[in-house]
Scaffold this active site. Structure first.
Site, PDB file in Angstrom:
ATOM      1  N   GLU A 132      22.832  72.647  76.997  1.00  0.00           N
ATOM      2  CA  GLU A 132      24.136  73.037  77.535  1.00  0.00           C
ATOM      3  C   GLU A 132      25.218  72.858  76.470  1.00  0.00           C
ATOM      4  OE1 GLU A 132      24.940  70.644  80.995  1.00  0.00           O
ATOM      5  OE2 GLU A 132      22.833  70.695  81.594  1.00  0.00           O
ATOM      6  N   LYS A 169      28.406  71.275  74.936  1.00  0.00           N
ATOM      7  CA  LYS A 169      29.119  69.987  75.046  1.00  0.00           C
ATOM      8  C   LYS A 169      30.613  70.297  74.906  1.00  0.00           C
ATOM      9  CE  LYS A 169      29.274  65.274  73.345  1.00  0.00           C
ATOM     10  NZ  LYS A 169      30.735  65.241  73.183  1.00  0.00           N
ATOM     11  N   ASP A 177      34.529  70.061  74.770  1.00  0.00           N
ATOM     12  CA  ASP A 177      35.465  69.038  74.303  1.00  0.00           C
ATOM     13  C   ASP A 177      36.633  68.967  75.280  1.00  0.00           C
ATOM     14  OD1 ASP A 177      36.566  67.086  72.757  1.00  0.00           O
ATOM     15  OD2 ASP A 177      37.342  68.414  71.218  1.00  0.00           O
ATOM     16  N   TYR A 212      28.525  70.420  85.356  1.00  0.00           N
ATOM     17  CA  TYR A 212      27.304  70.212  84.578  1.00  0.00           C
ATOM     18  C   TYR A 212      26.265  69.335  85.283  1.00  0.00           C
ATOM     19  CZ  TYR A 212      29.595  65.832  83.035  1.00  0.00           C
ATOM     20  OH  TYR A 212      30.227  64.607  82.978  1.00  0.00           O
ATOM     21  N   LYS A 226      25.567  66.672  67.915  1.00  0.00           N
ATOM     22  CA  LYS A 226      26.939  66.836  67.445  1.00  0.00           C
ATOM     23  C   LYS A 226      26.953  67.777  66.237  1.00  0.00           C
ATOM     24  CE  LYS A 226      29.764  64.873  69.228  1.00  0.00           C
ATOM     25  NZ  LYS A 226      30.370  63.556  69.161  1.00  0.00           N
ATOM     26  N   CYS A 262      42.225  35.671  53.606  1.00  0.00           N
ATOM     27  CA  CYS A 262      42.606  36.516  54.736  1.00  0.00           C
ATOM     28  C   CYS A 262      44.038  37.002  54.559  1.00  0.00           C
ATOM     29  CB  CYS A 262      42.477  35.738  56.046  1.00  0.00           C
ATOM     30  SG  CYS A 262      43.091  36.642  57.485  1.00  0.00           S
ATOM     31  N   CYS A 292      46.207  35.149  57.634  1.00  0.00           N
ATOM     32  CA  CYS A 292      46.407  33.693  57.722  1.00  0.00           C
ATOM     33  C   CYS A 292      46.244  32.978  56.389  1.00  0.00           C
ATOM     34  CB  CYS A 292      45.444  33.101  58.745  1.00  0.00           C
ATOM     35  SG  CYS A 292      43.708  33.111  58.214  1.00  0.00           S
ATOM     36  N   CYS A 296      36.885  36.590  58.025  1.00  0.00           N
ATOM     37  CA  CYS A 296      37.773  35.437  57.930  1.00  0.00           C
ATOM     38  C   CYS A 296      37.113  34.295  58.693  1.00  0.00           C
ATOM     39  CB  CYS A 296      39.138  35.778  58.544  1.00  0.00           C
ATOM     40  SG  CYS A 296      40.232  34.354  58.729  1.00  0.00           S
ATOM     41  N   CYS A 333      42.903  32.119  63.197  1.00  0.00           N
ATOM     42  CA  CYS A 333      43.638  33.199  62.538  1.00  0.00           C
ATOM     43  C   CYS A 333      44.402  34.007  63.587  1.00  0.00           C
ATOM     44  CB  CYS A 333      42.663  34.109  61.797  1.00  0.00           C
ATOM     45  SG  CYS A 333      43.447  35.568  61.074  1.00  0.00           S
TER      46      CYS A 333
END
Length: 671
Positions: A117, A119, A121, A226, A313, A407, A410, A425, A430
């Site tokens: 089928e 797909k 969007d 569908y 896809k 980091c 922090c 980190c 943090c």
């Protein structure tokens, strides 16, 4: 005013509605109108005038109700009768063949075919019909709970408000905006000096979420069906049979094509990859499903996706642009993710100015530098990423990027654990980690605490009013009322929302904790296997891994979470605050644990969604097909072929009355 009696007016109204529905079907479903727009409008005006003169004849499924009604204050929540799972993705022929191998292995010699089928969007939606009338429309939401968009869906002319089938039905479809309509809408918005929509999908999503359905009515939305999720009186053997039935009822069904094997599927995918632009609506791939419905039941699902379907896809659209800078963002698990800041570029219908670079290894592998000209794409047409560097465009001004050794939020130490690609980190205090962790905790799928969003959490952290999500439960109204945009009423609402969250379902609490790799699906599975946090905390990694659908990665992550002292302290404070860290009594009443029920025929005392809910709340499963693994078949009036198959397999058969007695007897013994 006419001189008609009510009886004559009623006959005229019925005749006009029938004629209008026929023409709507020809125009919006078959794309083959037999009268002009002006003639159609004249029919509609006659109906409107008659309904105005005889308002008692107006019905919910009248074609006049498509124009939009009252303005809503907000959308009501709708719990789906069956979870709307995500699909696994395939990106090439190899992925499709791998999928086919898994299917073949799990079906052990069974013959099967596929249905392919488009797909679309767009925006997934659920529709319920009762006694032939459109009763409810809802968004997908989080897959478990959506929003009631019935009034807006009534404005979709290709969706019948009345069908010739006196039954309870639930369907799924994709709402979309045609490319031609999208262009017209944007031209109109530009003329009115309004910002144009970014793409058809955003326009469709924004339209169905309008609180004023008159606005939705102006957008000319369409829908393609569908799937049929449930039917109170009919049974089907194949997906193709379902599509044929829905077309007969007047629904506009998604394009579909049967495929004998995976090689035929691949040919169809290759064809539509070339022909996708010929359609008047956006598709970003194809969906491949097993045709036979009983084989779908046999294949089953994982926590997040069905094993009997996959989404192919299309290759992502690509454009070139320049990397202006590289920034670091922090997630709730402390992961440092490099992100490319791009010269804005139009890509797959939207403007892209940022793209993920994933991790340090990916940057080194592609030799990405600040200032590079790069090829970018939307992975799966969703997440922008850098594909490759156009090295011949370099002029020597480009700068190499190095991951920070501290980091950026922090200043704490960052490490990259052996065997992992992600730098983290190590400071559990943090601020960035804390903020993301708290945002996850209060989110809709987790503790669902209304009014506690990013801005408020930031203020609470900056003013040292909280350090982690457990602190939310020790806030007082006096702590909040002096914060920005926090008056008396707002602060009271926040405190009430926090208090209300203390009694959330056990699986939501597990998800809210933010255990790495534990999504909402895995949280449900854990809640089905453990009655409390204490039980889960005492489980070994081996015991966790032995649970169906909990693999070694999730098991180790859960085990490691409870070993961490900081996490145990968090749980202790949540318990002190009064959070329910075990199942409710109703959640623990699982007298049908592990049993599979199939229902056939027309039930008199229950709807299909009601019996499904009864069975699943008691720990059982309501499935659609009879197999050797079925424990009970429950029969209503006029049972179908499932009855014969159940007798052949020796499955215990219950009448509706016997099922009712079973439920009531078990409930009374539990209480």
């Amino acid at each position: 005013m006419t001189n008609l009696t009510k009886e004559k007016a009623e006959k005229k109204v019925k005749a006009l509605r029938k004629k209008i529905r026929e023409h709507e079907y020809k125009y919006f479903v078959l794309d083959d109108p037999s009268i002009s727009d002006a003639e159609f409008d004249q029919l509609m005006q006659k109906l409107i005038k008659l309904e105005e003169e005889f308002p008692e004849l107006v019905t919910e499924d009248s074609p006049t109700q498509r124009v939009g009604g009252e303005v809503l204050d907000e959308f009501e929540k709708v719990e789906h009768s069956a979870a709307m799972l995500s699909l696994d993705n395939a990106f090439d022929a190899g992925d499709l063949r791998d999928f086919d191998q898994r299917v073949r292995k799990n079906l052990s010699g069974e013959d099967y075919q596929y249905v392919v089928e488009h797909k679309i969007d767009g925006l997934s939606a659920v529709m319920r019909y009762r006694d032939g009338s459109f009763e409810l429309g809802a968004t997908r939401g989080n897959g478990e709970v959506g929003e009631d968009i019935t009034q807006n869906m009534k404005t979709i002319r290709s969706l019948p408000l009345k069908i010739e089938e006196q039954a309870e039905m639930e369907l799924r479809g994709e709402i979309y905006l045609a490319k031609s309509e999208f262009q017209r809408l944007n031209e109109e918005r530009l003329e009115n000096e309004e910002a144009p929509f970014a793409n058809p999908r955003n326009a469709a999503a924004g339209s169905v979420r309008q609180l004023d359905s008159k606005i939705a009515a102006q957008r000319s939305l369409s829908i393609l069906i569908y799937d049929l999720i449930s039917h109170s009186t009919r049974e089907f053997e194949t997906h193709l049979e379902v599509f044929s039935y829905l077309k007969e009822l007047g629904f506009k069904v998604n394009w579909h094509q049967a495929a004998a094997d995976i090689e035929a599927v691949i040919e169809i995918c290759e064809h539509w990859q070339e022909e996708r632009e010929s359609l008047d609506f956006e598709i970003d791939g194809l969906v491949i499903k097993i045709n036979n419905l009983s084989l779908r039941e046999k294949l089953g699902s994982t926590a997040r996706s069905p094993r009997w379907a996959i989404a192919y896809k299309f290759p992502a659209q690509q454009k070139t642009t320049q990397i202006k800078d590289i920034e670091i963002s922090l997630g709730r698990t402390g992961a440092l993710t490099p992100t490319a800041i791009l010269e804005p570029v139009e890509l797959a219908g939207s403007t892209v100015s940022r793209a993920t670079l994933h991790n340090e290894d990916e940057i080194k592998r592609k030799d990405i530098r600040i200032g590079d000209t790069v090829l970018v794409q939307k992975a799966g047409d969703i997440i922008p990423e850098v594909v490759k560097v156009i090295k011949e465009e370099r002029d020597g001004s480009e700068k190499e990027f190095k991951m920070p050794d501290q980091c950026p939020v922090c200043g704490g130490e960052v490490i990259r654990p052996e065997g992992e690609a992600v730098t983290r980190c190590t400071n559990i205090s943090c601020p960035a980690q804390r903020k993301e962790s708290i945002l996850h905790f209060v989110s809709r799928d987790a503790m669902n605490i209304d009014g506690v969003g990013p801005a408020l959490i930031e203020q609470l952290l900056e003013n040292n009013l909280i350090e982690d999500y457990a602190d939310l439960y020790f806030l007082k109204q006096s702590h909040l009322k002096d914060l920005d945009r926090m008056g008396e009423k707002s602060s009271q609402n926040v405190i009430e929302a926090v208090e209300a969250s203390k009694d959330r379902e056990f699986f939501r609490v597990l998800y809210a904790l933010g255990i790495r790799h534990v999504g909402i699906g895995a949280a449900r599975i854990l809640a089905a296997n453990f009655n409390s946090i204490e039980e889960l905390q005492q489980a070994s990694a081996e015991e966790l891994e032995a649970i169906d659908e909990i693999g070694p990665v999730i098991a180790e992550s859960i085990f490691g979470f409870f070993k961490e002292r900081h996490n145990r302290d968090l749980l202790s404070r949540l318990k002190q605050a009064g959070i329910r860290l075990q199942k409710k009594e109703s959640e623990s009443t699982k007298f049908l644990e592990g049993l599979k029920f199939v229902f056939t025929g027309s039930l008199n005392n229950y709807s299909r969604s009601e019996v499904k809910d009864l069975v699943e709340k008691a720990g059982g499963r309501a499935v659609s097909s009879v197999s050797s693994k079925t424990d009970y078949l429950v029969t209503g009036d006029n049972p179908g072929s499932k009855y014969d198959k159940a007798r052949e397999l020796g499955i215990e058969i219950l009448t509706e009355e016997e099922f009712k007695e079973l439920i009531e007897e078990k409930n009374s013994s539990e209480n």
